[in-house]
Scaffold this motif. Structure first.
Motif, PDB file in Angstrom:
ATOM      1  N   THR A 543       0.802  -1.225   0.000  1.00 47.11           N
ATOM      2  CA  THR A 543       0.000   0.000   0.000  1.00 47.11           C
ATOM      3  C   THR A 543       0.836   1.277   0.000  1.00 47.11           C
ATOM      4  N   PRO A 544       1.922   1.377   0.799  1.00 48.84           N
ATOM      5  CA  PRO A 544       2.712   2.621   0.758  1.00 48.84           C
ATOM      6  C   PRO A 544       3.207   2.995  -0.634  1.00 48.84           C
ATOM      7  N   SER A 545       3.564   1.996  -1.448  1.00 51.32           N
ATOM      8  CA  SER A 545       4.036   2.319  -2.806  1.00 51.32           C
ATOM      9  C   SER A 545       2.893   2.856  -3.661  1.00 51.32           C
ATOM     10  N   HIS A 546       1.676   2.326  -3.455  1.00 48.74           N
ATOM     11  CA  HIS A 546       0.513   2.845  -4.185  1.00 48.74           C
ATOM     12  C   HIS A 546       0.187   4.269  -3.739  1.00 48.74           C
ATOM     13  N   ILE A 547       0.324   4.534  -2.433  1.00 50.61           N
ATOM     14  CA  ILE A 547       0.102   5.895  -1.927  1.00 50.61           C
ATOM     15  C   ILE A 547       1.138   6.835  -2.531  1.00 50.61           C
ATOM     16  N   GLU A 548       2.385   6.380  -2.541  1.00 56.98           N
ATOM     17  CA  GLU A 548       3.470   7.188  -3.117  1.00 56.98           C
ATOM     18  C   GLU A 548       3.194   7.515  -4.585  1.00 56.98           C
ATOM     19  N   ASN A 549       2.782   6.509  -5.356  1.00 56.20           N
ATOM     20  CA  ASN A 549       2.497   6.729  -6.775  1.00 56.20           C
ATOM     21  C   ASN A 549       1.349   7.708  -6.972  1.00 56.20           C
ATOM     22  N   SER A 550       0.338   7.608  -6.105  1.00 53.20           N
ATOM     23  CA  SER A 550      -0.811   8.504  -6.206  1.00 53.20           C
ATOM     24  C   SER A 550      -0.424   9.937  -5.862  1.00 53.20           C
ATOM     25  N   VAL A 551       0.344  10.106  -4.780  1.00 56.13           N
ATOM     26  CA  VAL A 551       0.790  11.448  -4.389  1.00 56.13           C
ATOM     27  C   VAL A 551       1.669  12.050  -5.484  1.00 56.13           C
ATOM     28  N   ARG A 552       2.569  11.243  -6.034  1.00 53.26           N
ATOM     29  CA  ARG A 552       3.464  11.742  -7.088  1.00 53.26           C
ATOM     30  C   ARG A 552       2.670  12.135  -8.337  1.00 53.26           C
ATOM     31  N   ALA A 553       1.674  11.318  -8.695  1.00 54.92           N
ATOM     32  CA  ALA A 553       0.864  11.626  -9.878  1.00 54.92           C
ATOM     33  C   ALA A 553       0.084  12.924  -9.673  1.00 54.92           C
ATOM     34  N   ASN A 554      -0.477  13.116  -8.477  1.00 52.95           N
ATOM     35  CA  ASN A 554      -1.176  14.370  -8.182  1.00 52.95           C
ATOM     36  C   ASN A 554      -0.208  15.549  -8.183  1.00 52.95           C
ATOM     37  N   ARG A 555       0.988  15.316  -7.656  1.00 52.12           N
ATOM     38  CA  ARG A 555       2.010  16.372  -7.615  1.00 52.12           C
ATOM     39  C   ARG A 555       2.396  16.810  -9.036  1.00 52.12           C
ATOM     40  N   ASN A 556       2.589  15.831  -9.924  1.00 52.27           N
ATOM     41  CA  ASN A 556       2.950  16.150 -11.308  1.00 52.27           C
ATOM     42  C   ASN A 556       1.807  16.854 -12.038  1.00 52.27           C
ATOM     43  N   TYR A 557       0.584  16.441 -11.745  1.00 48.50           N
ATOM     44  CA  TYR A 557      -0.597  17.076 -12.336  1.00 48.50           C
ATOM     45  C   TYR A 557      -0.680  18.542 -11.903  1.00 48.50           C
ATOM     46  N   LEU A 558      -0.473  18.801 -10.617  1.00 46.35           N
ATOM     47  CA  LEU A 558      -0.481  20.177 -10.110  1.00 46.35           C
ATOM     48  C   LEU A 558       0.618  21.006 -10.773  1.00 46.35           C
ATOM     49  N   ASN A 559       1.786  20.426 -10.920  1.00 46.34           N
ATOM     50  CA  ASN A 559       2.902  21.142 -11.537  1.00 46.34           C
ATOM     51  C   ASN A 559       2.576  21.532 -12.977  1.00 46.34           C
ATOM     52  N   LEU A 607      -5.179   0.279   8.288  1.00 45.26           N
ATOM     53  CA  LEU A 607      -6.343   0.506   7.428  1.00 45.26           C
ATOM     54  C   LEU A 607      -6.961   1.902   7.598  1.00 45.26           C
ATOM     55  N   PRO A 608      -7.187   2.408   8.823  1.00 45.47           N
ATOM     56  CA  PRO A 608      -7.787   3.747   8.967  1.00 45.47           C
ATOM     57  C   PRO A 608      -6.944   4.840   8.315  1.00 45.47           C
ATOM     58  N   LEU A 609      -5.605   4.753   8.478  1.00 43.98           N
ATOM     59  CA  LEU A 609      -4.736   5.763   7.873  1.00 43.98           C
ATOM     60  C   LEU A 609      -4.738   5.652   6.348  1.00 43.98           C
ATOM     61  N   VAL A 610      -4.730   4.424   5.848  1.00 44.93           N
ATOM     62  CA  VAL A 610      -4.774   4.222   4.398  1.00 44.93           C
ATOM     63  C   VAL A 610      -6.079   4.775   3.841  1.00 44.93           C
ATOM     64  N   ASN A 611      -7.172   4.523   4.555  1.00 42.37           N
ATOM     65  CA  ASN A 611      -8.477   5.040   4.131  1.00 42.37           C
ATOM     66  C   ASN A 611      -8.453   6.564   4.037  1.00 42.37           C
ATOM     67  N   LYS A 612      -7.861   7.215   5.045  1.00 44.27           N
ATOM     68  CA  LYS A 612      -7.761   8.678   5.034  1.00 44.27           C
ATOM     69  C   LYS A 612      -6.952   9.159   3.827  1.00 44.27           C
ATOM     70  N   LEU A 728       0.589  15.079   4.193  1.00 42.22           N
ATOM     71  CA  LEU A 728       1.907  15.020   4.834  1.00 42.22           C
ATOM     72  C   LEU A 728       1.803  14.473   6.252  1.00 42.22           C
ATOM     73  N   LYS A 729       0.836  14.955   7.007  1.00 42.54           N
ATOM     74  CA  LYS A 729       0.654  14.493   8.397  1.00 42.54           C
ATOM     75  C   LYS A 729       0.343  13.003   8.449  1.00 42.54           C
ATOM     76  N   ASN A 730      -0.555  12.553   7.573  1.00 41.83           N
ATOM     77  CA  ASN A 730      -0.962  11.143   7.607  1.00 41.83           C
ATOM     78  C   ASN A 730       0.124  10.212   7.085  1.00 41.83           C
ATOM     79  N   THR A 731       0.939  10.669   6.144  1.00 39.21           N
ATOM     80  CA  THR A 731       2.054   9.822   5.700  1.00 39.21           C
ATOM     81  C   THR A 731       3.083   9.663   6.815  1.00 39.21           C
ATOM     82  N   LYS A 732       3.295  10.730   7.597  1.00 40.33           N
ATOM     83  CA  LYS A 732       4.192  10.625   8.753  1.00 40.33           C
ATOM     84  C   LYS A 732       3.660   9.612   9.746  1.00 40.33           C
TER      85      LYS A 732
END
Length: 736
Positions: A543-559, A607-612, A728-732
């Motif tokens: 799951t962390p790698s999927h979260i990372e990919n999603s955050v990176r994709a959103n980051r690139n989209y924003l850029n 699971l709760p953090l992943v859901n968030k 950022l808070k939830n990934t920490k």
């Protein structure tokens, strides 16, 4: 009732099942009439083995893929028969063959399905072992079956070249309608927003799969031959549908804030909700008629609903002073404009299906479309890189190989009538993930028992071979049709098909049913325990790698959005690619979360953090789509320093999140003071609203448009900034 039957027979699953049913039944019927039932049945097996690899693609890839699949399934069958004659070498050879056939799934979707077919061929080869020349003949008939299926598939393609695309587009329109309906549900003050967002994410996952299939076919055909008029028309519909989906994301507001703001004026929000529901209803009706070309067209084009919303906005504005109503009117005007935009998009799809549209062109961008496809190449390096326990496919291949070998040994040592059914069960239900294997094990056992009971009852009453043959064909068709829709129903019909075949060949049906149930039970138990104890692939690890990919994709989209806002001009291909990847990765994250929910409670600690983080990434994508859609459809002002400063803070938050997820906490990042960010927001408001309010050179319409832009941009920046901080808070918290 008839509507449901029509809907089922016009589905892609039934369409594909009809191809393999024809390719399997025809040789059996023809050759049986000449006394060669076994040859006909072997050819039918070859067609059955080959059909899974017939996935959406260009014609060239289809032909190549099916030929390679036919060679592999017939080749592995021949190797098993030849190796079986040398017992001392057989077991190690079988293990290597199983492992290699499983490992080729590293090459993507088609390779995964060829891998599945090869494993099926190996499993069923133990039911028909041959020696010498007979082994070559049997393998040859399997290859003939594969070629026969290719022929049937090509006939379908040339008779109805766009049937599959039409069905998929109809399904895409229906799911988009469902997505819009869920968006409308969010406007209820008492709505369970968390549950609705989860449903939206599930719909988005389905849409991502359909969109990827359509890209392969439509863009591939466009690039390979310039595309026919029909292909261009379908491509226009597909592109418009993607735009509708992005526009749907635009309606993602902070609903709590909106309900609070319009608490005393609920009628205006109810009116907008009615427009949202009407949009969804129009798309739903459109989806039902796509395949018939009798496309639904709303007679009033939602004029009544849009007029009602305009009246509600006017009434709201009149009920308050000009200053008090200004912000609310801007929000409502934005909502009205995009509702009209959606109506325009729906009209484009309606016209595409009702007019010839011969002149449609992609503005000389055809060559750019290829970038939206996932490249297909099969370097040996990919296989070598996956030969380690760090690869989930390597672990699954090893797990599957060991389980099948254990199943084979049990079938040989114990008095099972058809031990290869154990292997077949393992191959069919065993998946890399624990949850899906568990679910399919239950469905397989349930379907086998239910199918055995139903088929036994029918065979007890009817002994006519012609009737049983008809029943078996119908059950085969239905069993294959439901395989990707409802595995429990599929297993029921497949079991009935097997019993009917044996009812024709042998009188001892009770024994057949008993052994099939027992074999299925043994295979399901072996698969379940293998996934539990043999290098289990728990989703919380991935799951962390999927979260990372999603955050990176959103980051690139924003850029890309920020870059376009600064430079203006034509929308670059990199922008569209970033948008596509953001949608895909958020969908992949949701799929990972769904798999995690199916696993044991002990493996769901995060699971709760992943859901968030799933919800936060989806909300961020919604905010990005809102800003993206606005700046594409409006003439915007120059980006200010404050705008770029805030964008940098958001990108910095996302970059830090990515570093944390990659365990790279030592990488230096630019940290922005929260007070500075707040000051920049205040400065952005002052620059825009104060200047616009005092600029006497602007006419009322221009001032209102620029005020609308300022309100929209600032609102989305505030929301995105808040979301990036929460991510950022939830990934920490996740990595602690």
């Amino acid at each position: 009732m008839f509507e449901r039957i029509s809907k089922f027979t016009n589905s892609t699953s039934f369409f594909n099942a009809s191809k393999v049913t024809i390719a399997s039944v025809v040789p059996v019927i023809i050759l049986s009439s000449f006394g060669y039932f076994e040859i006909g049945f072997t050819i039918a097996l070859g067609a059955f083995y080959t059909y899974p690899s017939d996935i959406p693609s260009t014609l060239k890839h289809k032909v190549k893929g099916l030929i390679v699949a036919s060679l592999i399934v017939s080749g592995v069958n021949l190797l098993v028969n030849l190796a079986h004659a040398v017992p001392i070498l057989f077991y190690p050879f079988l293990g290597l063959l199983l492992f290699f056939c499983s490992l080729i799934s590293v090459y993507g979707q088609r390779a995964t399905l060829v891998s599945f077919s090869a494993l099926l061929s190996i499993s069923l080869s133990f039911g028909h072992l041959h020696k010498g020349i007979e082994a070559f003949q049997y393998s040859g008939f399997i290859f003939v079956g594969g070629m026969l299926y290719l022929l049937v598939s090509l006939v379908y393609h040339y008779l109805q070249p766009y049937k599959y695309v039409e069905l998929q587009i109809a399904e895409g329109i229906k799911l988009t309608s469902k997505y819009l309906k869920l968006r409308g549900d969010l406007w209820n003050p008492e709505a369970d927003r968390k549950a609705i967002i989860e449903k939206q994410l599930s719909v988005q996952v389905e849409l991502n799969l359909i969109n990827e299939d359509l890209r392969k076919v439509l863009i591939g055909n466009q690039n390979s031959s310039g595309g026919s008029s029909q292909n261009r028309k379908m491509l226009l519909v597909f592109i418009t549908l993607i735009e509708i989906q992005e526009l749907a994301l635009y309606t993602s507001f902070d609903h709590s804030k909106l309900h609070e703001k319009f608490d005393k004026y609920p009628e205006v929000l109810r009116t907008y909700q009615n427009v949202a529901y009407k949009l969804a209803s129009s798309l739903k009706k459109l989806s039902k008629n796509v395949h018939t070309f009798a496309v639904y067209a709303d007679k009033n084009d939602l004029k009544n609903e849009l007029s009602a919303l305009e009246t509600a906005i006017s009434d709201y504005e009149k009920s308050l002073s000009k200053d008090a109503a200004a912000e609310g009117v801007l929000m409502l005007t934005n909502m009205l404009k995009y509702a009209k935009n959606q109506v325009g998009k729906i009209k484009i799809i309606q016209r595409a299906f009702t007019l010839a549209m011969q002149s449609f062109k992609l503005k000389d961008k055809d060559k750019e479309l290829e970038k939206f496809l996932t490249p297909q190449y099969y370097p040996i390096r990919t296989l070598i890189e996956n030969l380690s326990f760090s690869s989930s496919i390597f672990r699954h291949s090893l797990r599957l190989t060991i389980t099948i070998l254990i199943g084979y040994i049990i079938g040989e040592l114990l008095p099972f009538e058809n031990g290869y059914w154990i292997l077949l069960t393992i191959v069919v239900i065993m998946r890399p993930g624990y949850g899906l294997t568990k679910e399919r094990s239950y469905n397989r056992i349930f379907g086998t028992i239910l199918g055995g009971i139903l088929a036994f009852g029918i065979v007890s009453l009817i002994q006519n071979h012609i009737a049983l043959s008809i029943f078996s064909i119908v059950c085969m068709l239905l069993g294959i049709s439901f395989a990707s829709v409802n595995y429990k129903v599929s297993a029921t019909f497949v079991t009935m098909y097997v019993v009917f075949i044996y009812g024709i060949l042998t009188p001892d049906i009770v024994s057949v049913i008993q052994y099939r149930i027992l074999d299925s039970l043994v295979g399901a138990i072996l698969a379940y325990f293998a996934n539990q104890f043999l290098w289990p692939a728990w989703e919380f690890v991935n799951t962390p790698s999927h979260i990372e990919n999603s955050v990176r994709a959103n980051r690139n989209y924003l850029n890309e959005i920020a870059d376009y806002y600064n430079k203006k001009g034509e929308i670059p291909t990199t922008y569209r690619l970033a948008r596509k990847n953001a949608f895909v990765e958020v969908g992949n994250l949701m799929t990972s979360f769904q798999r995690m929910m199916q696993e044991p409670k002990s493996k769901q600690k995060t699971l709760p953090l992943v859901n968030k983080l799933v919800v936060l990434n989806h909300s961020l994508l919604s905010a990005l789509a809102s800003l993206s859609t606005y700046i594409q459809s409006h003439k915007t002002t120059s980006a200010s320093e404050s705008f770029n400063y805030i964008i940098k803070t958001i990108l910095s938050n996302l970059d830090q999140s990515i570093s944390i997820l990659k365990n790279e906490n030592n990488i230096a990042h630019i940290f922005f003071d929260k007070e500075d960010v707040t000051l920049q927001f205040e400065e952005l408001k002052r620059i825009n609203f104060t200047r616009l309010a005092t600029d006497d050179d602007l006419d009322t319409e221009t001032r209102q448009a620029k005020m609308q832009e300022a309100s929209m941009v600032i609102e989305q920046l505030i929301w995105m900034s808040s979301l990036s901080e929460k991510i950022l808070k939830n990934t920490k918290d996740l990595k602690q």
